[in-house]
Motif scaffolding. Structure first.
Motif, PDB file in Angstrom:
ATOM      1  N   ILE A  52      -8.654  -4.836   0.355  1.00 49.18           N
ATOM      2  CA  ILE A  52      -8.969  -6.077   1.082  1.00 49.18           C
ATOM      3  C   ILE A  52      -9.689  -5.780   2.399  1.00 49.18           C
ATOM      4  CG2 ILE A  52      -7.065  -7.358   0.054  1.00 49.18           C
ATOM      5  CD1 ILE A  52      -5.466  -6.838   2.638  1.00 49.18           C
ATOM      6  N   ARG A  53     -10.116  -4.546   2.568  1.00 49.39           N
ATOM      7  CA  ARG A  53     -10.899  -4.158   3.752  1.00 49.39           C
ATOM      8  C   ARG A  53     -11.595  -2.846   3.443  1.00 49.39           C
ATOM      9  NH1 ARG A  53      -8.669  -0.197   8.106  1.00 49.39           N
ATOM     10  NH2 ARG A  53      -7.818   1.333   6.659  1.00 49.39           N
ATOM     11  N   ASP A  54     -12.552  -2.464   4.256  1.00 49.24           N
ATOM     12  CA  ASP A  54     -13.209  -1.171   4.135  1.00 49.24           C
ATOM     13  C   ASP A  54     -12.260  -0.097   4.669  1.00 49.24           C
ATOM     14  OD1 ASP A  54     -14.843   1.127   4.452  1.00 49.24           O
ATOM     15  OD2 ASP A  54     -16.612  -0.152   4.531  1.00 49.24           O
ATOM     16  N   GLY A  55     -12.004   0.926   3.875  1.00 51.72           N
ATOM     17  CA  GLY A  55     -11.013   1.918   4.261  1.00 51.72           C
ATOM     18  C   GLY A  55     -11.545   3.135   4.976  1.00 51.72           C
ATOM     19  N   LYS A  56     -12.790   3.103   5.349  1.00 51.03           N
ATOM     20  CA  LYS A  56     -13.364   4.290   5.994  1.00 51.03           C
ATOM     21  C   LYS A  56     -12.702   4.559   7.349  1.00 51.03           C
ATOM     22  CE  LYS A  56     -17.955   3.971   3.878  1.00 51.03           C
ATOM     23  NZ  LYS A  56     -17.699   2.752   3.068  1.00 51.03           N
ATOM     24  N   PRO A  57     -12.505   5.834   7.696  1.00 48.58           N
ATOM     25  CA  PRO A  57     -11.875   6.163   8.990  1.00 48.58           C
ATOM     26  C   PRO A  57     -12.866   6.000  10.142  1.00 48.58           C
ATOM     27  CG  PRO A  57     -12.490   8.172   7.862  1.00 48.58           C
ATOM     28  CD  PRO A  57     -12.801   7.043   6.907  1.00 48.58           C
ATOM     29  N   PHE A  58     -12.380   6.189  11.351  1.00 51.76           N
ATOM     30  CA  PHE A  58     -13.270   6.176  12.507  1.00 51.76           C
ATOM     31  C   PHE A  58     -14.303   7.294  12.343  1.00 51.76           C
ATOM     32  CE2 PHE A  58      -9.497   4.199  14.545  1.00 51.76           C
ATOM     33  CZ  PHE A  58     -10.096   3.013  14.939  1.00 51.76           C
ATOM     34  N   PRO A  59     -15.573   7.004  12.529  1.00 50.96           N
ATOM     35  CA  PRO A  59     -16.609   8.017  12.266  1.00 50.96           C
ATOM     36  C   PRO A  59     -16.588   9.183  13.246  1.00 50.96           C
ATOM     37  CG  PRO A  59     -17.572   6.049  13.234  1.00 50.96           C
ATOM     38  CD  PRO A  59     -16.150   5.713  12.922  1.00 50.96           C
ATOM     39  N   ASP A  60     -16.139   8.959  14.466  1.00 51.98           N
ATOM     40  CA  ASP A  60     -16.194  10.022  15.464  1.00 51.98           C
ATOM     41  C   ASP A  60     -15.016  10.982  15.364  1.00 51.98           C
ATOM     42  OD1 ASP A  60     -14.542   7.938  16.145  1.00 51.98           O
ATOM     43  OD2 ASP A  60     -14.956   8.056  18.294  1.00 51.98           O
ATOM     44  N   LEU A 108      -2.132  -3.019  -5.398  1.00 52.58           N
ATOM     45  CA  LEU A 108      -2.267  -2.166  -4.226  1.00 52.58           C
ATOM     46  C   LEU A 108      -3.638  -1.502  -4.199  1.00 52.58           C
ATOM     47  CD1 LEU A 108       1.101  -0.192  -4.102  1.00 52.58           C
ATOM     48  CD2 LEU A 108       0.289  -1.817  -2.408  1.00 52.58           C
ATOM     49  N   GLY A 109      -4.278  -1.529  -3.056  1.00 52.07           N
ATOM     50  CA  GLY A 109      -5.487  -0.756  -2.849  1.00 52.07           C
ATOM     51  C   GLY A 109      -5.235   0.314  -1.799  1.00 52.07           C
ATOM     52  N   ASP A 110      -5.875   1.446  -1.923  1.00 57.48           N
ATOM     53  CA  ASP A 110      -5.667   2.501  -0.924  1.00 57.48           C
ATOM     54  C   ASP A 110      -6.212   2.086   0.439  1.00 57.48           C
ATOM     55  OD1 ASP A 110      -8.061   3.042  -2.783  1.00 57.48           O
ATOM     56  OD2 ASP A 110      -8.640   4.157  -0.989  1.00 57.48           O
ATOM     57  N   ASN A 111      -7.228   1.230   0.453  1.00 57.47           N
ATOM     58  CA  ASN A 111      -7.842   0.846   1.721  1.00 57.47           C
ATOM     59  C   ASN A 111      -6.859   0.161   2.665  1.00 57.47           C
ATOM     60  OD1 ASN A 111     -10.043   1.721   0.304  1.00 57.47           O
ATOM     61  ND2 ASN A 111     -11.362   0.002   0.840  1.00 57.47           N
ATOM     62  N   GLU A 112      -6.001  -0.687   2.131  1.00 61.16           N
ATOM     63  CA  GLU A 112      -5.051  -1.439   2.956  1.00 61.16           C
ATOM     64  C   GLU A 112      -3.654  -0.816   2.955  1.00 61.16           C
ATOM     65  OE1 GLU A 112      -5.103  -3.581  -1.095  1.00 61.16           O
ATOM     66  OE2 GLU A 112      -6.564  -2.668   0.272  1.00 61.16           O
ATOM     67  N   TRP A 113      -3.535   0.386   2.357  1.00 58.28           N
ATOM     68  CA  TRP A 113      -2.249   1.071   2.331  1.00 58.28           C
ATOM     69  C   TRP A 113      -2.389   2.507   2.842  1.00 58.28           C
ATOM     70  CZ3 TRP A 113       0.536   3.029  -2.703  1.00 58.28           C
ATOM     71  CH2 TRP A 113       1.769   3.581  -2.349  1.00 58.28           C
ATOM     72  N   LEU A 114      -2.867   3.395   1.999  1.00 60.04           N
ATOM     73  CA  LEU A 114      -2.871   4.822   2.343  1.00 60.04           C
ATOM     74  C   LEU A 114      -4.004   5.212   3.278  1.00 60.04           C
ATOM     75  CD1 LEU A 114      -1.958   6.271  -1.162  1.00 60.04           C
ATOM     76  CD2 LEU A 114      -0.444   5.745   0.753  1.00 60.04           C
ATOM     77  N   ASP A 115      -4.993   4.329   3.467  1.00 58.45           N
ATOM     78  CA  ASP A 115      -6.081   4.594   4.407  1.00 58.45           C
ATOM     79  C   ASP A 115      -5.792   4.023   5.784  1.00 58.45           C
ATOM     80  OD1 ASP A 115      -7.554   5.964   2.535  1.00 58.45           O
ATOM     81  OD2 ASP A 115      -8.669   4.197   1.879  1.00 58.45           O
ATOM     82  N   CYS A 116      -4.588   3.511   5.963  1.00 54.32           N
ATOM     83  CA  CYS A 116      -4.200   2.947   7.259  1.00 54.32           C
ATOM     84  C   CYS A 116      -3.544   4.027   8.128  1.00 54.32           C
ATOM     85  CB  CYS A 116      -3.222   1.793   7.068  1.00 54.32           C
ATOM     86  SG  CYS A 116      -3.908   0.387   6.163  1.00 54.32           S
ATOM     87  N   ALA A 117      -3.531   3.791   9.430  1.00 54.94           N
ATOM     88  CA  ALA A 117      -2.966   4.757  10.364  1.00 54.94           C
ATOM     89  C   ALA A 117      -1.467   4.936  10.147  1.00 54.94           C
ATOM     90  CB  ALA A 117      -3.248   4.316  11.804  1.00 54.94           C
ATOM     91  N   ASN A 118      -0.770   3.880   9.776  1.00 60.31           N
ATOM     92  CA  ASN A 118       0.663   3.951   9.523  1.00 60.31           C
ATOM     93  C   ASN A 118       0.918   3.405   8.118  1.00 60.31           C
ATOM     94  OD1 ASN A 118       3.480   3.553   9.381  1.00 60.31           O
ATOM     95  ND2 ASN A 118       3.627   3.197  11.590  1.00 60.31           N
TER      96      ASN A 118
END
Length: 460
Positions: free
Chosen positions: A195-203, A233-243
């Motif tokens: 439900i969102r783009d799961g990419k991390p902070f680029p820097d 479940l999508g990884d973007n809104e679960w395992l790609d999150c900071a917590n």
């Protein structure tokens, strides 16, 4: 079926003109009706008084008139009992005429009873009791009650990888409204996760945070759906999150049991939904002979620094739920939905292969995620296993499942992509469809023209 009665009304005897005294011998008439003879032959006697002549004339014409008018009433929709009750009134109790009328009434009911073998031409009126065997041709008049045969085709919406931007979040409610007004018989909607783009902070390469309002806002958007919505479940809104533990809590609180929302007054699903006690993202239900199985199959995420490091154990739990759902339900076809692309979670797909081969006579569809539309017949070389990956667009795809269709899984699992108005997460772009096919379907873009169309954590 009914017997056909043909009555030939004879002319008066040669020595009598119409209106002159005519006497009928009722007993021979009734005997002839019993024998199935068609003609009613009168007898005459010239030595009768005017009063007797009138009486005899009524005796002659009354049975014939009753028979003819009874049949006329039946043709226009009356019943045997109504016709005979009206046209054969009783005379004084115990009279000879009363006995003859009763006998004629009995004969008429016998003639209107169904035949024991089917007629070649259907009757145009109802018999008092049903026929013993069906007619060989259809009736020419409609039945009084609707047929109870229900179509066995299951129809539902599926969508995934949205919303990824503010523009997609803006467009989704309008697309859900259009889906509701499309006139389809969709029973529910499946959201395949992300439900969102799961990419991390680029820097820094660190995972982005996933605030609770993200899940709340998605729930608010899908409140516009006309049917219940099941989220995977999508990884973007679960395992790609900071917590990841916090994000899983938010998912359970707002989305994973979203289909249970009673306040939205969705139509009843018509099925009992079962869930895994330890992993509520895994569910199953049977509707119209189709088993729907929800799996927890996201990617492993950008970071492994979380409590879900035993990934193979989690994949095995998915396989166990798959096997349990197959074993405990009765069905003719299966739809499995999960966020996984076919290049991820190989351990799970090996388990799926085993199940598909065990149930080789059951057609199985896996709905997955590849960000662009893909389809593979005989997925992984298994004849009864079909793969479809959806577009990452704001327009729901319509899926139809006909468990009884012949000709293989391509005829059992069909779809309508409904001309999406998004590509590469940019709703203002169209895929390369035939010229004119999608004309006019993207007018909702104008409603969101000022929203950000880039892939960002929308709402920030």
């Amino acid at each position: 079926m009914t017997s056909q009665l043909i009555i030939h009304l004879p002319p008066p005897p040669a020595n009598k003109s119409v209106g002159e005294d005519i006497e009928i011998n009722s007993t021979p008439v009734l005997e002839r009706l019993h024998k199935g003879e068609a003609a009613l032959l009168p007898s005459s006697d010239s030595n009768t008084s005017d009063e007797e002549a009138t009486k005899n004339k009524n005796k002659y014409y009354m049975p014939i008139r009753c028979v003819i008018l009874s049949l006329l009433l039946l043709i226009v929709g009356g019943s045997v009992g109504t016709a005979l009750g009206i046209l054969l009134p009783r005379e004084e109790e115990g009279s000879k005429e009363d006995g003859q009328v009763e006998e004629l009434r009995s004969i008429m009911f016998d003639m209107m009873s169904p035949s024991s073998i089917p007629s070649q031409v259907p009757s145009t009126f109802n018999t008092p009791t049903p026929t013993l065997r069906p007619s060989t041709k259809p009736t020419t008049t409609p039945s009084m009650l609707p047929t109870t045969t229900e179509t066995k085709i299951l129809t539902f919406f599926a969508i995934g990888d949205v919303p990824y931007s503010d523009m997609e979040a803006c467009l989704l409610p309008h697309e859900l409204d259009k889906a509701a007004a499309s006139g389809t018989d969709a029973k529910f909607m499946l959201h395949l996760g992300d439900i969102r783009d799961g990419k991390p902070f680029p820097d820094t390469g660190l995972p982005r945070p996933c605030p609770e309002y993200l899940y709340e806002d998605v729930a608010t958007i899908f409140e516009r759906s006309s049917v219940s919505v099941f989220f995977s479940l999508g990884d973007n809104e679960w395992l790609d999150c900071a917590n990841v533990d916090e994000s899983y809590t938010f998912l359970k609180r707002h989305l994973l049991t979203f289909n249970d929302r009673k306040d939205l007054r969705w139509p009843e699903l018509g099925a009992t939904v079962s869930r895994n006690e330890d992993h509520i993202e895994m569910y199953s239900f049977v509707l119209k002979d189709v088993l729907i199985i929800g799996q927890g199959l996201p990617g492993e995420g950008w970071s492994t620094d979380h409590a879900w490091t035993q990934w193979n154990v989690y994949l095995d739990e998915n396989v166990k739920w798959l096997e349990k759902s197959f074993a405990e339900n009765n069905f003719k076809a299966v739809v499995i939905c999960g966020n996984s692309s076919k290049g991820w979670n190989e351990r799970y797909f090996l388990g799926l292969e085993k199940v598909a081969k065990t149930y080789a006579d059951i057609p199985i569809l896996f709905l997955g995620d590849e960000h662009d539309f893909q389809e593979e017949v005989e997925f992984r070389g298994i004849p009864n296993l079909h793969w479809i990956a959806l577009d990452d667009v704001v327009t729901p795809t319509l899926i139809m499942v006909d468990p009884y269709a012949a000709g293989g899984t391509s005829n059992i699992f069909t779809y309508d992509r409904r001309c999406p108005c998004a590509g590469n997460h940019r709703p203002t772009e169209l895929f390369n469809y035939t010229s004119g096919v999608c004309a006019g379907v993207c007018e909702t873009n104008n409603l969101c023209i000022n929203e950000e169309a880039e892939s960002v954590l929308w709402g920030e």
